[in-house]
Structure formats: structure tokens, C-alpha cells
Enzyme design. Structure first.
Site, PDB file in Angstrom:
ATOM      1  N   HIS A 216      41.472 -16.470   8.052  1.00  0.00           N
ATOM      2  CA  HIS A 216      41.255 -15.061   8.350  1.00  0.00           C
ATOM      3  C   HIS A 216      40.154 -14.416   7.514  1.00  0.00           C
ATOM      4  O   HIS A 216      39.302 -13.731   8.057  1.00  0.00           O
ATOM      5  CB  HIS A 216      42.529 -14.231   8.357  1.00  0.00           C
ATOM      6  CG  HIS A 216      42.291 -12.983   9.154  1.00  0.00           C
ATOM      7  ND1 HIS A 216      42.266 -12.995  10.517  1.00  0.00           N
ATOM      8  CD2 HIS A 216      41.958 -11.737   8.792  1.00  0.00           C
ATOM      9  CE1 HIS A 216      41.931 -11.799  10.964  1.00  0.00           C
ATOM     10  NE2 HIS A 216      41.744 -11.016   9.944  1.00  0.00           N
ATOM     11  N   TYR A 220      36.424 -12.189   8.050  1.00  0.00           N
ATOM     12  CA  TYR A 220      35.865 -11.049   7.315  1.00  0.00           C
ATOM     13  C   TYR A 220      34.531 -11.393   6.654  1.00  0.00           C
ATOM     14  O   TYR A 220      33.707 -10.514   6.425  1.00  0.00           O
ATOM     15  CB  TYR A 220      36.902 -10.470   6.342  1.00  0.00           C
ATOM     16  CG  TYR A 220      37.751  -9.511   7.113  1.00  0.00           C
ATOM     17  CD1 TYR A 220      37.298  -8.206   7.314  1.00  0.00           C
ATOM     18  CD2 TYR A 220      38.906  -9.915   7.760  1.00  0.00           C
ATOM     19  CE1 TYR A 220      38.002  -7.341   8.112  1.00  0.00           C
ATOM     20  CE2 TYR A 220      39.613  -9.050   8.557  1.00  0.00           C
ATOM     21  CZ  TYR A 220      39.158  -7.757   8.734  1.00  0.00           C
ATOM     22  OH  TYR A 220      39.832  -6.899   9.533  1.00  0.00           O
ATOM     23  N   HIS A 367      39.366 -12.024  22.430  1.00  0.00           N
ATOM     24  CA  HIS A 367      39.319 -11.201  21.215  1.00  0.00           C
ATOM     25  C   HIS A 367      38.234 -11.677  20.256  1.00  0.00           C
ATOM     26  O   HIS A 367      37.429 -10.889  19.773  1.00  0.00           O
ATOM     27  CB  HIS A 367      40.671 -11.187  20.515  1.00  0.00           C
ATOM     28  CG  HIS A 367      40.621 -10.597  19.141  1.00  0.00           C
ATOM     29  ND1 HIS A 367      40.429  -9.251  18.936  1.00  0.00           N
ATOM     30  CD2 HIS A 367      40.662 -11.156  17.919  1.00  0.00           C
ATOM     31  CE1 HIS A 367      40.370  -9.013  17.639  1.00  0.00           C
ATOM     32  NE2 HIS A 367      40.515 -10.154  16.998  1.00  0.00           N
ATOM     33  N   PHE A 368      38.197 -12.980  19.963  1.00  0.00           N
ATOM     34  CA  PHE A 368      37.203 -13.360  18.949  1.00  0.00           C
ATOM     35  C   PHE A 368      35.790 -13.398  19.513  1.00  0.00           C
ATOM     36  O   PHE A 368      34.839 -13.411  18.751  1.00  0.00           O
ATOM     37  CB  PHE A 368      37.608 -14.585  18.117  1.00  0.00           C
ATOM     38  CG  PHE A 368      37.789 -15.890  18.810  1.00  0.00           C
ATOM     39  CD1 PHE A 368      36.727 -16.545  19.377  1.00  0.00           C
ATOM     40  CD2 PHE A 368      39.047 -16.490  18.836  1.00  0.00           C
ATOM     41  CE1 PHE A 368      36.900 -17.772  19.987  1.00  0.00           C
ATOM     42  CE2 PHE A 368      39.233 -17.719  19.453  1.00  0.00           C
ATOM     43  CZ  PHE A 368      38.149 -18.361  20.029  1.00  0.00           C
ATOM     44  N   HIS A 369      35.666 -13.372  20.838  1.00  0.00           N
ATOM     45  CA  HIS A 369      34.308 -13.218  21.368  1.00  0.00           C
ATOM     46  C   HIS A 369      33.816 -11.767  21.312  1.00  0.00           C
ATOM     47  O   HIS A 369      32.608 -11.542  21.308  1.00  0.00           O
ATOM     48  CB  HIS A 369      34.207 -13.791  22.778  1.00  0.00           C
ATOM     49  CG  HIS A 369      34.048 -15.293  22.784  1.00  0.00           C
ATOM     50  ND1 HIS A 369      35.102 -16.158  22.791  1.00  0.00           N
ATOM     51  CD2 HIS A 369      32.940 -16.082  22.751  1.00  0.00           C
ATOM     52  CE1 HIS A 369      34.667 -17.408  22.778  1.00  0.00           C
ATOM     53  NE2 HIS A 369      33.346 -17.385  22.751  1.00  0.00           N
ATOM     54  N   ARG A 430      44.732 -20.799  26.069  1.00  0.00           N
ATOM     55  CA  ARG A 430      43.412 -21.122  25.536  1.00  0.00           C
ATOM     56  C   ARG A 430      43.295 -22.631  25.378  1.00  0.00           C
ATOM     57  O   ARG A 430      44.278 -23.348  25.549  1.00  0.00           O
ATOM     58  CB  ARG A 430      43.209 -20.412  24.198  1.00  0.00           C
ATOM     59  CG  ARG A 430      44.104 -20.940  23.103  1.00  0.00           C
ATOM     60  CD  ARG A 430      44.039 -20.137  21.817  1.00  0.00           C
ATOM     61  NE  ARG A 430      42.809 -20.383  21.059  1.00  0.00           N
ATOM     62  CZ  ARG A 430      42.638 -20.055  19.772  1.00  0.00           C
ATOM     63  NH1 ARG A 430      43.626 -19.460  19.111  1.00  0.00           N
ATOM     64  NH2 ARG A 430      41.519 -20.287  19.158  1.00  0.00           N
ATOM     65  N   ARG A 431      42.122 -23.144  25.035  1.00  0.00           N
ATOM     66  CA  ARG A 431      41.897 -24.535  24.641  1.00  0.00           C
ATOM     67  C   ARG A 431      42.472 -25.539  25.630  1.00  0.00           C
ATOM     68  O   ARG A 431      43.102 -26.507  25.232  1.00  0.00           O
ATOM     69  CB  ARG A 431      42.543 -24.835  23.294  1.00  0.00           C
ATOM     70  CG  ARG A 431      42.406 -23.781  22.279  1.00  0.00           C
ATOM     71  CD  ARG A 431      42.963 -24.213  20.963  1.00  0.00           C
ATOM     72  NE  ARG A 431      41.946 -24.017  19.952  1.00  0.00           N
ATOM     73  CZ  ARG A 431      42.128 -24.184  18.668  1.00  0.00           C
ATOM     74  NH1 ARG A 431      43.278 -24.597  18.215  1.00  0.00           N
ATOM     75  NH2 ARG A 431      41.162 -23.977  17.825  1.00  0.00           N
TER      76      ARG A 431
END
Lengths: 541, 156
Positions: A216, A220, A367-369, A430-431
Site C-alpha cells: 500500500h 503512496y 480503481h487502480f487504473h 480480476r486476473r
């Protein structure tokens, strides 16, 4: 450009163009996946979805971002702290990172490490994959050493003066990074002997906890890279100022402290971790939203103050007075818009029981894209358009392509990411190479969204090709141009002196380590009290 | 340090939102017992097929009318592959892995778990609506991961 400046610039160029190579390859691997998942386009027989997915994840999340941030850190250091310096350490860091990356990439390409970028044990990759990843991290430590050594030099030469704001932000990013990467080094200390066969089994939950202790704050690390640019470079595009020197430093200090003690929110669905620790990390994850609130305010306040200075008042006048046709500004600003989506989604993911709805669905990928792939990557590419001419002494090749690239990315990402979010809510995992499940009704519902996501991915692919064309074109093709000395944004007038507490870096790092130990003492102690059984591990691909 | 009045309002608003969200999650957890799965039982991953009750995976009916379903996840299938339960049944799923990490996910229900070798994970769901539910492995587990799924038939 002086000779010594040219030599400094060459190191930064090496880092930035390695990042460019990574994003170019990552994009090619990415676009294949989007189409494969639709199930409409028959993948060729040699196509190995999971190997390509591993390459895409590693190149984008670990290699592109890391090389860009180390390049940015050296750029900031060399442009802000003038001295005669030797560049051996910086080159050594780059070389170590490159060798590590090459080792990991070759093992993945050979099919010996199809373990995705999270390499969850007991999937057992070739030891050279883990060693390569470790070298990549150790290389960043060497770059961090170069940065800290220059900060110490500045302090020796200017006793009592606070380090320049942009250097403080960059230093904070790497202090946080050192605290965070201790987790991955601990995990590698378990994985490498096991992968060589020196130990008979692996404590799976322990490796997961170490991974997310690192995983995580890694997020950041990327976001702090983007924040360095938002605070210190973007205001120069509209002749604005940093809204507040002290609040900017406070934001970065909060990010040092709060980025690490949050990792268990990635393990809400895991066994072996009590609810109390999962709840604790929900609360701490909420805390790390606060520096982002401060940032949102500071950025918009900086926009507005610059507009007022030009005699513009009101929302529409402020927005329309911004340099939307400047590729550097456009990249960052469109990235900020995507980050609004990313922030909302992130609060859902961090919300303990609510994560049940979305965990490991393609919502997470969406989300992470719109976080690392939106605000972070788009800000980085925009900043590259500003840094590269100043490093090479050549005008940007096809600036109108650069601008088009940022806009294409924004729309491509919006289409792809929103489709992924909605499909995730319907349950698409996902994946997974194919998500048709033999025509099950549940799966039929999300198939149209997979097509839409692939279309968005294709736009992103074109956008990255455009970026690579501009970056390479500038290097090889374009005419020399003289640039003024690089100046970073300065605080608005009337800002008071920097508070004493916000001049420190390393002491905040020490406190961050204490907070991390406190946040993990409970769950880690619980795991160690239940040592249970080791998993032998295997290769299932 | 000088903080602008508007910024104080904005931060107060932001932090108040976070506190409200946390209060809601906390209420759901402590009053309604809505928590993520947290199985604490351990099992030898190399001896799953000899360890009761996972030596005979499947459905058991309990005295109070609810059900327990014991599942073994291994590359690349679930055992049992198909589970049939009556409408309205409350089913507690106990899942473990015989090899690598798997996922245990039933879209449109509360069932979403990581299946970790060495551990038994647990979660319950009441199937109020009849129909066919898809059970998906949603963690990458190897070359055949996309073929790892099962079915829950809820019959009235």
C-alpha cells in the site's frame, strides 16, 4: 548548458527513458489483455494471458513508476542544490535498478515467473525473479542515498535554513519509501531461500502480510511523486504559486507517517487476521485520506489565486483562464479529475465489510487504473514533456501531439475504468483470462462491458504510442533550444516562516517506523502465535 | 501555522465525512455483525484429503435447519463442483486449499473469501432467491485459473 550540468542531465535522462521503455512495452502487453478478456477475438495459440499480465503489471506498476520517480528525484535534487558533484552513486543506482529489472523480465518472458506482480506464495517462481525484484528495490535505495546526501550537504552549507520546498517533498517521498520497502526486503528474505529449495516450505500468511506492508505505501510512493509535480511544477505553467509552504510540508509529513500502517485493508477477505486488526487498518486508511483533502484544497486555491492576480473572478473565469492547451498542465489537471473517481472508489475498498462487494473483482482493476494509471501516470507523462526539453536542450517534438496524448488518455481511461467498475459490481473477477464461464447468465451480463473496456484500453495504447513518439522524437530529431534555468513554484507572498517541526525529515521517518510497528504488532504477533503449517509451494503454470 | 478559514471548513467537512462513514461501518460491524470472513482454524495443506471434514467435502444439514458446506479448492476445480440447497437455506461455507492461494466468490451474495493453504476460511449466506449461482475462483492460481468455477443451485 555547462558540461557538469550536461553530465547531471544525462543521469536523469537515463532514468526517464528507461521509464519510457517500460511504459511502451507495458502498453503493448496491456492492449492484448483487454482484447483477450472480451472472448470475442480468438487469441493465438502461443498467447499466454497470465505471462503477459505479469509483464504488464510488473512493467507498469513497478518499473515505469519507479524509474520515473527516481528520475524526478534526481532532477529535483540537481536543479535545486547547486554544487560540484560526482555522479557515480546516481549511475550505480540506475544500473542496479536496470540489472534487477532485466533479470526479472527475462525470467518472466521465459515463463519461469508467471506469478503476477503480487507474486503470492506458494506460487513458486524462479529465484532469479525474486532476486531481480530485490535488486530493483536496492537500486532505489542507492538513489535515495544520493538524494539524502545532497540534502545533508544543503543543510551543512545553509545552517538554519529550511531545505527548498520541492526538495523537502522529494526527500519525504523517499523517507516514506525506505520505511515501506523494509517489508518487501523481509518478504524476499523468506522467498529467495525457499525458491532455491533451501527451505522446505513457506508461511503463506506471513509473506502476504509483508507484501501488503509494502504494497500500500507503494501506492503512496506513486501518489507522492504526482503530488511533488502538482505542488511544485504545475503552478509554473500558469504563473501561479504554491498555496502554502507550511501546509505542503505538513501534507508530505502526514504521508510519511500514515502511508504504511494501512496495508491490512488489502487482506480483509483473508483468514488468520482478527476482525479487530482489520477494523484498525480501516481507520488508519481513512486517516491517509486527509493529506489528499489538503492537497485538493491547495491545488484549487492556487488556481484561484493565480486567476485573481490576472483579474479573473468566479468559477468559470478561473477554470477557463487555466492553460488547458499546455500538455504538462493538461496531463496533471485531467489526472486530478480522474483522481476524484479514484478517491471515492478507494474509500469503498478501504471500508472493511463493504470491501466484500468488490474484493478481487475487476472493480479493483478499474480503481487502480484511475489512481496509478490516471493521476499518477498522466501527471508523469505531462511532466516529462516539461523536463525532457530542459534536460536535452531540444524543443519538444510535436507539442500538439503531446497535448492530444493527454486528452486521448483521459477519455480512454474514463471508458475503460468505468466499464471495469460496473462489471466488478456485477461480479466479474480480476486476473482471469476468460470471464464467460460457459455462458452462465451472471457472466453474460458483464460481457458488453468487457468490450467497452477493451475499446478504452485501445485508446490508452494509442495514447502511449503517441507519448513514446514525442519522447523519442525530441531526443533524436528536434532542433536545439536554449531554456532558462529551471525554477520551481514558490509560495504565495505573505507566507510565514516554515515551522520548526516541518523542517525535519529523518525524525518523521523514525516516527513512521514506530507507527508501522504499532499497527502491525497485533496482526503479526497473532500470525506468529499460530505458526501452523508451511506450504511447500509449486508451479501451476 | 496560518490555515485559511475556507480550508478549515473544507477539512472539517472532509474529516466529518470520514467519521460518519466509520460510524456506519462500525455500527454494521458491532450491532449487525457484518464483518469480513476471518477463519482462524489451521489445517495441514499437504494432508487436506485425510483431514475430516475435508476428506468428504459437501453439504451437511444441522439440527437447527441450517447447512454447512465443506469445500476443497485445488488447481483447477472446487470440490464439490455443484451444490444444491433449498430456497431460504442458511449455508455456512468452510473452505480450504490443497495447493496454492485461491478465491471463493459467489457474485450477487455476501460470499467473498481468500482461500489460503494452511487455513480454513468461513462465511455464511442465506439464499433467499431460487436460481443458479456462479462460484468463481477470483484469485489467479495458475494456467487453468479461468476454468476454476462451480455452481450453487438454489431450488424452491
Amino acid at each position: 548548458m555547462s558540461l557538469s550540468e550536461r553530465a547531471e542531465n544525462r543521469v536523469v535522462i537515463a532514468h526517464l527513458y528507461t521509464a519510457t521503455a517500460a511504459i511502451a512495452l507495458g502498453a503493448i502487453f496491456g492492449v492484448f489483455q483487454g482484447f483477450a478478456r472480451t472472448g470475442v477475438f480468438g487469441a493465438p495459440g502461443w498467447f499466454d494471458y497470465y505471462r503477459v499480465l505479469t509483464l504488464h503489471g510488473v512493467l507498469m506498476a513497478l518499473v515505469f513508476t519507479t524509474f520515473f520517480i527516481t528520475g524526478l528525484a534526481l532532477f529535483v535534487t540537481y536543479k535545486s542544490i547547486e554544487r560540484t558533484r560526482s555522479l557515480g552513486v546516481a549511475w550505480f543506482g540506475w544500473l542496479l535498478m536496470l540489472v534487477g529489472t532485466a533479470m526479472a523480465a527475462v525470467t518472466i518472458l521465459k515463463g519461469d515467473a508467471t506469478v503476477l506482480y503480487t507474486f503470492y506464495a506458494p506460487l513458486k517462481a524462479s529465484p532469479w525473479f525474486y532476486i531481480g525484484a530485490t535488486l530493483l528495490v536496492l537500486g532505489t535505495w542507492v538513489v535515495a542515498f544520493e538524494l539524502f546526501e545532497n540534502i545533508n550537504y544543503f543543510r551543512r552549507e545553509n545552517p538554519g535554513a529550511p531545505v527548498p520546498l520541492v526538495v523537502f517533498c522529494t526527500g519525504a517521498t523517499f523517507v516514506m519509501w525506505i520505511v515501506a520497502t523494509l517489508g518487501i526486503v523481509a518478504e524476499m528474505a523468506l522467498l529467495i531461500p525457499w525458491a532455491f529449495g533451501w527451505t522446505s516450505g513457506i508461511n503463506v500468511m506471513l509473506t502476504r502480510m509483508f507484501f501488503w506492508y509494502f504494497g500500500h505505501p507503494l501506492v503512496y510512493f506513486w501518489i507522492m511523486g504526482a503530488y511533488i509535480i502538482w505542488y511544485n511544477i504545475i503552478p509554473t505553467r500558469y504563473t501561479g504559486n504554491v498555496f502554502s509552504d507550511a501546509l505542503t510540508r505538513l501534507t508530505f509529513v502526514m504521508l510519511i507517517l500514515l502511508s504504511t500502517p494501512v496495508g491490512i485493508h488489502h487482506e480483509f477477505m483473508d483468514p488468520g487476521i482478527s476482525s479487530v486488526w482489520k477494523m484498525l487498518h480501516t481507520i488508519t486508511t481513512y486517516g491517509v485520506a486527509i493529506p489528499s483533502f489538503i492537497t485538493a484544497f491547495a491545488i484549487f486555491a492556487s488556481f484561484e489565486l493565480a486567476a485573481i492576480k490576472r483579474g479573473k473572478k468566479g468559477f468559470i473565469a478561473t477554470v477557463s483562464s487555466l492553460p488547458w492547451n499546455d500538455a504538462t498542465f493538461s496531463g496533471a489537471a485531467l489526472g486530478m479529475l480522474l483522481f476524484i473517481l479514484g478517491g471515492f472508489g478507494g474509500l469503498v475498498n478501504a471500508s472493511y465489510s463493504m470491501d466484500t462487494v468488490v474484493h478481487n473483482t475487476i472493480w479493483i482493476v478499474g480503481h487502480f487504473h484511475v489512481t496509478v494509471g490516471g493521476p499518477v501516470a498522466l501527471t508523469f507523462l505531462g511532466a516529462a514533456y516539461w523536463m525532457i526539453p530542459r534536460l536535452t536542450g531540444r524543443a519538444l517534438w510535436k507539442p500538439e501531439w503531446a497535448l492530444f496524448q493527454t486528452r486521448l488518455w483521459f477519455f480512454g481511461m474514463l471508458i475503460m475504468s468505468l466499464s471495469m467498475h460496473f462489471a466488478g459490481l456485477m461480479g466479474a473477477p480480476r486476473r482471469t483470462a476468460e470471464v464467460g464461464y460457459l455462458g452462465a447468465a451472471t457472466a453474460n451480463a458483464w460481457q458488453p462491458l468487457m468490450l467497452l473496456a477493451a475499446a478504452g484500453g485501445f485508446f490508452l495504447f494509442l495514447s502511449i504510442l503517441t507519448f513514446v513518439a514525442v519522447a523519442v522524437g525530441t531526443l533524436v530529431n528536434n532542433k536545439p533550444e536554449v531554456y532558462e534555468k529551471v525554477v520551481f513554484a514558490t509560495p504565495a507572498e505573505g507566507a510565514g516562516p516554515t515551522p520548526w517541526a516541518l523542517q525535519h525529515l529523518y525524525s518523521w521517518g523514525a516516527l513512521a517506523l514506530i507507527l508501522a510497528v504499532l499497527a502491525y504488532a497485533g496482526p503479526l504477533g497473532e500470525l506468529l502465535r499460530h505458526p501452523g503449517f508451511l506450504a511447500p509451494g509449486m508451479r501451476t503454470w | 501555522m496560518n490555515v485559511h478559514r475556507y480550508e478549515r471548513w473544507w477539512l472539517t467537512f472532509g474529516i466529518a465525512m470520514l467519521v460518519i462513514f466509520l460510524a456506519i461501518i462500525g455500527f454494521a460491524a458491532f450491532a449487525d455483525h457484518i464483518n469480513p470472513p476471518t477463519g482462524m482454524r489451521q489445517i495441514d495443506p499437504t494432508k487436506v484429503s485425510q483431514t475430516p471434514p475435508f476428506d468428504k467435502p459437501g453439504l451437511r444439514k444441522l439440527g437447527d435447519g441450517s447447512y454447512e458446506a465443506y469445500y476443497v479448492a485445488k488447481v483447477f476445480n472446487f470440490d464439490p463442483a455443484i451444490l444444491t440447497v433449498p430456497t431460504g437455506a442458511k449455508v455456512t461455507f468452510y473452505v480450504t486449499s490443497a495447493d496454492v492461494v485461491h478465491g471463493f466468490f459467489i457474485p450477487n451474495t455476501d460470499i467473498n473469501m481468500m482461500v489460503i493453504p494452511g487455513w480454513v476460511n468461513v462465511e455464511s449466506h442465506t439464499f433467499t432467491r431460487p436460481g443458479e449461482y456462479l462460484l468463481i475462483c477470483h484469485e489467479y492460481c495458475g494456467i487453468g485459473h479461468q476454468n476454476m468455477f462451480g455452481k450453487i443451485e438454489v431450488r424452491s
